[in-house]
Design a protein around this motif. Structure first.
Motif, PDB file in Angstrom:
ATOM      1  N   ALA A  56      -7.272   5.108  -0.172  1.00 22.37           N
ATOM      2  CA  ALA A  56      -7.725   4.116  -1.158  1.00 22.37           C
ATOM      3  C   ALA A  56      -7.282   2.707  -0.807  1.00 22.37           C
ATOM      4  O   ALA A  56      -7.912   1.730  -1.241  1.00 22.37           O
ATOM      5  N   ASP A 108      -4.296   8.435  -1.770  1.00 20.59           N
ATOM      6  CA  ASP A 108      -3.751   7.123  -2.142  1.00 20.59           C
ATOM      7  C   ASP A 108      -3.748   6.194  -0.940  1.00 20.59           C
ATOM      8  O   ASP A 108      -4.049   4.997  -1.055  1.00 20.59           O
ATOM      9  N   ASN A 138      -2.185   7.589 -12.062  1.00 22.08           N
ATOM     10  CA  ASN A 138      -1.557   8.810 -12.566  1.00 22.08           C
ATOM     11  C   ASN A 138      -0.156   8.933 -11.973  1.00 22.08           C
ATOM     12  O   ASN A 138       0.014   8.994 -10.755  1.00 22.08           O
ATOM     13  N   THR A 153     -14.399   2.718  -9.886  1.00 14.10           N
ATOM     14  CA  THR A 153     -13.654   3.190 -11.055  1.00 14.10           C
ATOM     15  C   THR A 153     -14.546   3.637 -12.209  1.00 14.10           C
ATOM     16  O   THR A 153     -14.043   4.151 -13.214  1.00 14.10           O
ATOM     17  N   ASN A 154     -15.852   3.435 -12.074  1.00 14.31           N
ATOM     18  CA  ASN A 154     -16.797   3.885 -13.104  1.00 14.31           C
ATOM     19  C   ASN A 154     -17.897   4.715 -12.461  1.00 14.31           C
ATOM     20  O   ASN A 154     -19.075   4.350 -12.471  1.00 14.31           O
ATOM     21  N   ALA A 194     -11.433  12.268 -12.753  1.00 15.96           N
ATOM     22  CA  ALA A 194     -11.304  10.912 -12.215  1.00 15.96           C
ATOM     23  C   ALA A 194      -9.908  10.349 -12.400  1.00 15.96           C
ATOM     24  O   ALA A 194      -9.462   9.498 -11.618  1.00 15.96           O
ATOM     25  N   ASP A 195      -9.193  10.810 -13.438  1.00 18.53           N
ATOM     26  CA  ASP A 195      -7.858  10.260 -13.714  1.00 18.53           C
ATOM     27  C   ASP A 195      -6.744  11.048 -13.047  1.00 18.53           C
ATOM     28  O   ASP A 195      -5.565  10.741 -13.242  1.00 18.53           O
ATOM     29  N   ARG A 253     -16.965  11.828 -15.705  1.00 24.05           N
ATOM     30  CA  ARG A 253     -16.380  10.843 -14.790  1.00 24.05           C
ATOM     31  C   ARG A 253     -15.869  11.533 -13.534  1.00 24.05           C
ATOM     32  O   ARG A 253     -15.315  12.639 -13.600  1.00 24.05           O
ATOM     33  N   PRO A 313     -13.926  10.856  -9.455  1.00 24.76           N
ATOM     34  CA  PRO A 313     -13.299   9.931  -8.510  1.00 24.76           C
ATOM     35  C   PRO A 313     -14.278   9.622  -7.383  1.00 24.76           C
ATOM     36  O   PRO A 313     -15.062  10.488  -6.986  1.00 24.76           O
ATOM     37  N   ASP A 323     -12.837   1.472  -4.247  1.00 28.16           N
ATOM     38  CA  ASP A 323     -12.554   2.430  -5.309  1.00 28.16           C
ATOM     39  C   ASP A 323     -13.526   2.166  -6.463  1.00 28.16           C
ATOM     40  O   ASP A 323     -13.416   1.151  -7.152  1.00 28.16           O
ATOM     41  N   HIS A 368      -5.400   5.944  -9.196  1.00 34.44           N
ATOM     42  CA  HIS A 368      -5.889   5.513 -10.509  1.00 34.44           C
ATOM     43  C   HIS A 368      -4.754   5.427 -11.524  1.00 34.44           C
ATOM     44  O   HIS A 368      -4.998   5.390 -12.726  1.00 34.44           O
ATOM     45  N   VAL A 387     -11.632  -2.867  -5.487  1.00 32.67           N
ATOM     46  CA  VAL A 387     -11.915  -2.098  -6.697  1.00 32.67           C
ATOM     47  C   VAL A 387     -13.244  -2.571  -7.266  1.00 32.67           C
ATOM     48  O   VAL A 387     -13.428  -3.757  -7.542  1.00 32.67           O
TER      49      VAL A 387
END
Length: 468
Positions: A36, A33, A24, A43-44, A16-17, A327, A329, A41, A22, A344
């Motif tokens: 997105a 990107d 990175n 995120t969890n 996910a990261d 986790r 993406p 998005d 996110h 988000v």
């Protein structure tokens, strides 16, 4: 009423990261990107099981692995996992009745029983994944003992050919055509061109960035000049953790002899695979725009689970529920035209919510989960409890039932010591607090929730606890 087009970009073992959107600063994912920027998005987002076949079974059927019976990888090592049956009702089955042309290309990993000519789905795995005759006659042969010790002929150190080839960790390819995904993408692009005049539902299922991380230029050397920080948890000593976490349950997990150089090479290769997948994804997105037929095109991008990538000194994944592997993406784009703004959503969601989204787009419902559209519209940002289970790993039994409530994660492990982590104070999950006096109240509360969830979902574990 005109039907929307639906594009599902399904990847494998993508952390996910490890996306630019996110935050990175190292990994290059320009196409995702950009997507997105006009998507939701999540995120969890979490997998229901950090293993390929069970996670994929859940995302197709909307069932927990213990409900579908798909609890282990198919035809791998010592596994005796049966295939997803032809009778299993997936959202692909539901989607074909909506008037859309339905296509699925790429990794399936659920055996060969479900697909048939009467399904009404244009289906091509684009490689040989399974064989019914071999499946019925194969003798499961795990590469490790029952105690997680690699057999002598499984030492991966023998596979290092040069500093450019050490599979499954890294290898330099001569051309992009050597990647399996190249064939998948060509199939997907041809499908879009062929069906542009009718509503379509297309799944492009990519193996990457799951190992082997074999990449052509420019992706092979894309990160050679980038400093690669090693994970904070790389030197975990697994004190007061389940015994099996220190063992090698698959050759790719055996990285105890890795030095800093090998870890950097391996991480760079993983990043290269991610950028290569992003390149392929860019091709699909561009073609989907061209072949929309003026219709709205919904896009969903995700992965079945994550990757350890040096965290806790591990590569690949196996029986645990660390954040690194659970986790995922997750982007949901309401319309590929890009007229909406980025949103988000911090609400918790999982694999089954993705499945429910597809079922509802097909005009029906599955047994579990909520539509991602409904979750994103919930402004209360409720942190629903996340349940994540583990069953078997290539033939070996690891019964784990985990729950994440806020910043606390608890794993019920009847075969050994339980795990409990306070992610606010211990984000890298280094200190197991399951026996800590001050956390016993929280542990008991979460344990009750886990047992209630097992009862509500007809989990077979309740019937076999005394035998473990």
């Amino acid at each position: 009423m005109q039907k929307d087009n639906i594009l599902f970009i399904f990847t494998d073992q993508w952390r996910a990261d490890c996306v630019g959107f996110h935050g990175n600063k190292i990994v290059k994912t320009p196409n995702l990107d950009n997507l997105a920027q006009y998507s939701v998005d999540f995120t969890n987002s979490y997998t229901v099981c950090p293993l390929c076949t069970p996670a994929r079974g859940s995302i197709m059927t909307g069932l927990y692995p213990h409900q579908s019976g798909v609890i282990d990888n198919c035809d791998v090592g010592g596994s005796r996992q049966e295939y997803l049956p032809n009778s299993a009702f997936t959202w692909l089955d539901a989607m074909k009745d909506t008037g859309r042309r339905v296509g699925y290309f790429g990794k399936w990993h659920l055996g060969l029983d479900w697909q048939s000519t009467d399904k009404g789905v244009e289906f091509d795995i684009c490689r040989i994944e399974s064989d019914r005759v071999k499946h019925e006659t194969r003798i499961p042969q795990p590469p490790v003992t029952e105690r997680g010790q690699l057999k002598a002929d499984e030492d991966l150190r023998k596979s290092k050919v040069s500093d450019d080839e050490y599979l499954p960790f890294y290898k330099k390819l001569d051309s992009i055509e050597e990647r399996y995904e190249y064939k998948v993408i060509q199939k997907a692009l041809d499908y879009l061109e062929k069906n542009k005049n009718e509503p379509w539902c297309l799944t492009a299922s990519l193996v990457g960035p799951h190992f082997p991380n074999s990449n052509p230029e420019p992706f092979y050397s894309m990160y050679d000049d980038v400093d690669i920080p090693l994970p904070e948890s790389i030197n975990d000593n697994f004190l007061n953790k389940p015994w099996y976490q220190t063992r090698k349950w698959w050759p790719s997990i055996d990285t105890e002899y890795f030095d800093e150089h090998e870890w950097e090479k391996t991480i760079r290769a993983y990043y290269g695979s991610i950028s290569l997948m992003d390149y392929f994804i860019g091709q699909i997105l561009e073609k989907a725009k061209e072949c929309s037929g003026g219709r709205k095109t919904i896009v969903i991008f995700t992965s079945d689970h994550g990757e350890m990538l040096g965290n806790h000194g591990k590569f690949d994944k196996h029986a645990y529920c660390y954040e690194d592997v659970i986790r995922t993406p997750l982007l949901v784009c309401p319309d590929l035209k890009g007229e909406q703004e980025k949103n988000v959503c911090a609400n918790n969601c999982n694999t089954l919510d993705i499945a429910q989204t597809f079922f509802e787009l097909a005009g029906c419902k599955c047994k579990n989960g909520r539509s991602l559209f409904k979750i994103s519209e919930d402004k209360k940002e409720k942190k629903e409890d996340i349940y994540c289970n583990y069953y078997k790993y290539n033939g070996h039994s690891f019964e784990i039932r985990a729950i994440k409530e806020g910043n606390i994660k608890y794993s019920f492990i009847p075969q050994d010591i339980d795990e409990l982590y306070d992610l606010q104070n211990d984000p890298y999950e280094m200190k197991n607090l399951s026996d800590d006096f001050y956390y016993q109240g929280i542990k008991e509360e979460l344990r009750k929730k886990v047992f209630k969830h097992m009862e509500e979902t007809d989990d077979y574990l309740l019937e076999i606890l005394e035998k473990l």
